[in-house]
Design an enzyme around this catalytic site. Structure first.
Site, PDB file in Angstrom:
ATOM      1  N   GLU A  28       1.153  -1.263  -0.005  1.00 64.05           N
ATOM      2  CA  GLU A  28      -0.118  -0.177   0.322  1.00 64.05           C
ATOM      3  C   GLU A  28       0.790   0.994   0.105  1.00 64.05           C
ATOM      4  O   GLU A  28       0.453   2.228   0.000  1.00 64.05           O
ATOM      5  CB  GLU A  28      -1.095  -0.232   0.991  1.00 64.05           C
ATOM      6  CG  GLU A  28      -1.966  -1.559   1.284  1.00 64.05           C
ATOM      7  CD  GLU A  28      -3.133  -1.096   2.180  1.00 64.05           C
ATOM      8  OE1 GLU A  28      -4.121  -0.329   2.558  1.00 64.05           O
ATOM      9  OE2 GLU A  28      -2.657  -2.122   3.451  1.00 64.05           O
ATOM     10  N   SER A 154      -6.944  -2.517   2.077  1.00 63.83           N
ATOM     11  CA  SER A 154      -7.400  -2.360   1.066  1.00 63.83           C
ATOM     12  C   SER A 154      -7.385  -3.402  -0.264  1.00 63.83           C
ATOM     13  O   SER A 154      -6.830  -3.198  -1.357  1.00 63.83           O
ATOM     14  CB  SER A 154      -5.920  -1.804   0.066  1.00 63.83           C
ATOM     15  OG  SER A 154      -6.162  -0.097   0.915  1.00 63.83           O
ATOM     16  N   TYR A 228      -8.676   3.426  -5.718  1.00 60.59           N
ATOM     17  CA  TYR A 228      -8.047   4.094  -5.534  1.00 60.59           C
ATOM     18  C   TYR A 228      -7.841   5.399  -7.407  1.00 60.59           C
ATOM     19  O   TYR A 228      -7.163   5.609  -7.008  1.00 60.59           O
ATOM     20  CB  TYR A 228      -6.541   3.618  -5.090  1.00 60.59           C
ATOM     21  CG  TYR A 228      -6.593   3.536  -3.973  1.00 60.59           C
ATOM     22  CD1 TYR A 228      -6.957   4.353  -2.705  1.00 60.59           C
ATOM     23  CD2 TYR A 228      -6.181   2.203  -3.245  1.00 60.59           C
ATOM     24  CE1 TYR A 228      -6.883   4.806  -1.085  1.00 60.59           C
ATOM     25  CE2 TYR A 228      -6.431   1.742  -2.002  1.00 60.59           C
ATOM     26  CZ  TYR A 228      -6.558   3.043  -0.722  1.00 60.59           C
ATOM     27  OH  TYR A 228      -6.958   3.278   0.265  1.00 60.59           O
ATOM     28  N   ARG A 267     -12.417   3.443  10.175  1.00 56.76           N
ATOM     29  CA  ARG A 267     -13.113   2.822   9.352  1.00 56.76           C
ATOM     30  C   ARG A 267     -13.502   1.619   9.360  1.00 56.76           C
ATOM     31  O   ARG A 267     -12.857   0.741   9.029  1.00 56.76           O
ATOM     32  CB  ARG A 267     -12.822   3.471   7.762  1.00 56.76           C
ATOM     33  CG  ARG A 267     -13.656   3.265   6.239  1.00 56.76           C
ATOM     34  CD  ARG A 267     -13.385   3.143   5.075  1.00 56.76           C
ATOM     35  NE  ARG A 267     -12.927   1.959   4.823  1.00 56.76           N
ATOM     36  CZ  ARG A 267     -11.370   1.756   4.019  1.00 56.76           C
ATOM     37  NH1 ARG A 267     -11.000   2.864   4.581  1.00 56.76           N
ATOM     38  NH2 ARG A 267     -11.107   0.198   4.160  1.00 56.76           N
ATOM     39  N   ASP A 269     -15.743  -1.746   7.789  1.00 56.03           N
ATOM     40  CA  ASP A 269     -16.133  -2.206   6.314  1.00 56.03           C
ATOM     41  C   ASP A 269     -17.500  -3.563   6.673  1.00 56.03           C
ATOM     42  O   ASP A 269     -16.960  -4.156   7.163  1.00 56.03           O
ATOM     43  CB  ASP A 269     -15.237  -2.609   4.918  1.00 56.03           C
ATOM     44  CG  ASP A 269     -14.055  -1.793   4.612  1.00 56.03           C
ATOM     45  OD1 ASP A 269     -14.672  -0.061   4.962  1.00 56.03           O
ATOM     46  OD2 ASP A 269     -12.958  -1.523   4.321  1.00 56.03           O
ATOM     47  N   GLU A 285     -14.284  -6.210   8.377  1.00 55.16           N
ATOM     48  CA  GLU A 285     -13.527  -5.317   8.959  1.00 55.16           C
ATOM     49  C   GLU A 285     -13.171  -4.037   9.640  1.00 55.16           C
ATOM     50  O   GLU A 285     -13.451  -2.927   8.939  1.00 55.16           O
ATOM     51  CB  GLU A 285     -11.356  -5.435   8.287  1.00 55.16           C
ATOM     52  CG  GLU A 285     -11.880  -5.257   7.002  1.00 55.16           C
ATOM     53  CD  GLU A 285     -10.911  -5.497   6.553  1.00 55.16           C
ATOM     54  OE1 GLU A 285      -9.399  -4.914   6.413  1.00 55.16           O
ATOM     55  OE2 GLU A 285     -11.161  -5.674   4.441  1.00 55.16           O
ATOM     56  N   ASN A 287     -10.557  -0.891   9.478  1.00 51.83           N
ATOM     57  CA  ASN A 287      -9.013  -0.048   9.190  1.00 51.83           C
ATOM     58  C   ASN A 287      -8.565   0.308  10.322  1.00 51.83           C
ATOM     59  O   ASN A 287      -9.336   1.580  10.353  1.00 51.83           O
ATOM     60  CB  ASN A 287      -9.248   0.231   7.881  1.00 51.83           C
ATOM     61  CG  ASN A 287      -7.971   0.531   7.524  1.00 51.83           C
ATOM     62  OD1 ASN A 287      -7.401   0.847   7.379  1.00 51.83           O
ATOM     63  ND2 ASN A 287      -7.623   0.503   5.940  1.00 51.83           N
ATOM     64  N   GLY A 291      -7.293   5.386   4.303  1.00 51.73           N
ATOM     65  CA  GLY A 291      -6.758   6.552   3.927  1.00 51.73           C
ATOM     66  C   GLY A 291      -6.904   8.044   3.993  1.00 51.73           C
ATOM     67  O   GLY A 291      -7.654   8.490   4.386  1.00 51.73           O
TER      68      GLY A 291
END
Length: 332
Positions: A28, A154, A228, A267, A269, A285, A287, A291
């Site tokens: 990443e 990611s 991205y 974050r 998900d 999950e 994070n 980002g």
């Protein structure tokens, strides 16, 4: 720590010297560099002094030479998100943003995250860790199922295995997939439905869920490229879902953030099978180093709440100072 010049802080934060740690050598790295540059530019626009540090093996000496008031950890993946850098910064006595060592060790590992969150009532898919070698003999779960690395973010290395997939049955060794890169993988049942995400921001009064975004990839699933590459995924913010489902998404995200002892921004998900109502909602999950790129979801949700990018960055820095018992009275 030197002189400060530039614009005004948007949140009343005193002028600081901030080292922005970015890059590194994980898969990443490109995303981390984008996140770090965005953060550094925003801090400079607010009048803070910024030292940009591209993570390498000499980072302890570079941090010691810089002697910042606080470190903004903009790294993604190993070693910036798994507790390694957090332990280094703890040893050096440097305050830093986002979650600490123990939280990072757990949250980077998807199986450990399940073990930590399910007892708190957070619904997560079942599944198990399997040896990549074994999937070439037999499927670890009934199809369709998902294979993913245990500790990557990611959507790196995610494969959805269906009866129609061209991986073979059983999966061929020569078929392109995460089994070629990782000795072990997490196998989970595939949850059909809608891709949702919730940002949580630590604030003085406690963590706040900013909202729910639905992610609609133009094709395939929400993989690394879809995340991205501009134009490959539609972000619907706020998500067009029933209010009680949105509230449940935010409740699960807050529970995960608190249960793991997270700081800064996270974050979470989720996946929702709307045919099953509330019982079809699962957390995939959390994070701990989300980002901060122009296409990233945390800044987008912050904007929907009236929080600018610069304010978001400063709020994350302010949380770090509070967490480490520092007063934001640096002179830059």
């Amino acid at each position: 720590m030197g002189d400060s010049a530039g614009g005004a802080s948007v949140s009343g934060l005193a002028k600081l010297h901030v080292a922005v740690l970015m890059g590194g050598w994980s898969s990443e790295r490109p995303v981390s560099l984008m996140s770090g540059e965005g953060v550094a530019d925003a801090l400079e626009d607010c009048g803070h002094r910024v030292t940009r540090i591209d993570m390498d093996r000499d980072v302890p000496a570079r941090l010691a030479a810089a002697a910042p008031d606080v470190v903004f950890n903009a790294l993604h993946g190993v070693p910036g998100e798994d507790g390694t850098v957090q332990g280094l910064l703890d040893l050096m006595g440097l305050p830093y943003t986002h979650s600490g060592l123990a939280t990072s060790v757990i949250a980077i590992d998807k199986q450990l995250t399940k073990q930590a969150l399910i007892p708190h009532g957070v619904p997560m898919p079942g599944g198990r860790v399997v040896r990549s070698e074994d999937i070439h003999t037999a499927d670890p779960l009934p199809r369709p199922y998902v294979l993913k690395p245990v500790n990557e973010g990611s959507s790196v290395g995610v494969a959805i295995v269906t009866d129609a997939s061209d991986y073979g049955n059983p999966i061929r060794r020569e078929a392109t997939g995460p089994w070629q890169e990782f000795a072990e993988l997490l196998a989970e049942p595939y949850i059909k439905g809608r891709e949702l995400t919730v940002a949580v921001l630590a604030q003085a009064g406690g963590p706040r869920a900013l909202g729910v975004t639905e992610l609609r990839p133009k094709s395939g699933f929400y993989d690394f490229d879809a995340k991205y590459t501009d134009g490959l995924t539609e972000h619907v913010c706020p998500a067009e879902i029933p209010p009680h489902i949105a509230a449940l998404c935010m409740e699960h995200a807050l529970t995960a953030h608190r249960a793991l002892g997270c700081h800064g921004a996270t974050r979470t998900d989720l996946r929702w099978d709307e045919e099953l109502g509330e019982s079809g909602l699962y957390v995939l999950e959390i994070n701990t180093q989300p980002g901060m790129t122009p296409l990233s979801l945390v800044p987008e949700q912050a904007r929907s709440c009236g929080i600018s990018y610069a304010e978001l960055v400063e709020l994350i820095v302010a949380d770090a100072l509070t967490r480490f018992g520092k007063v934001s009275d640096g002179d830059g």
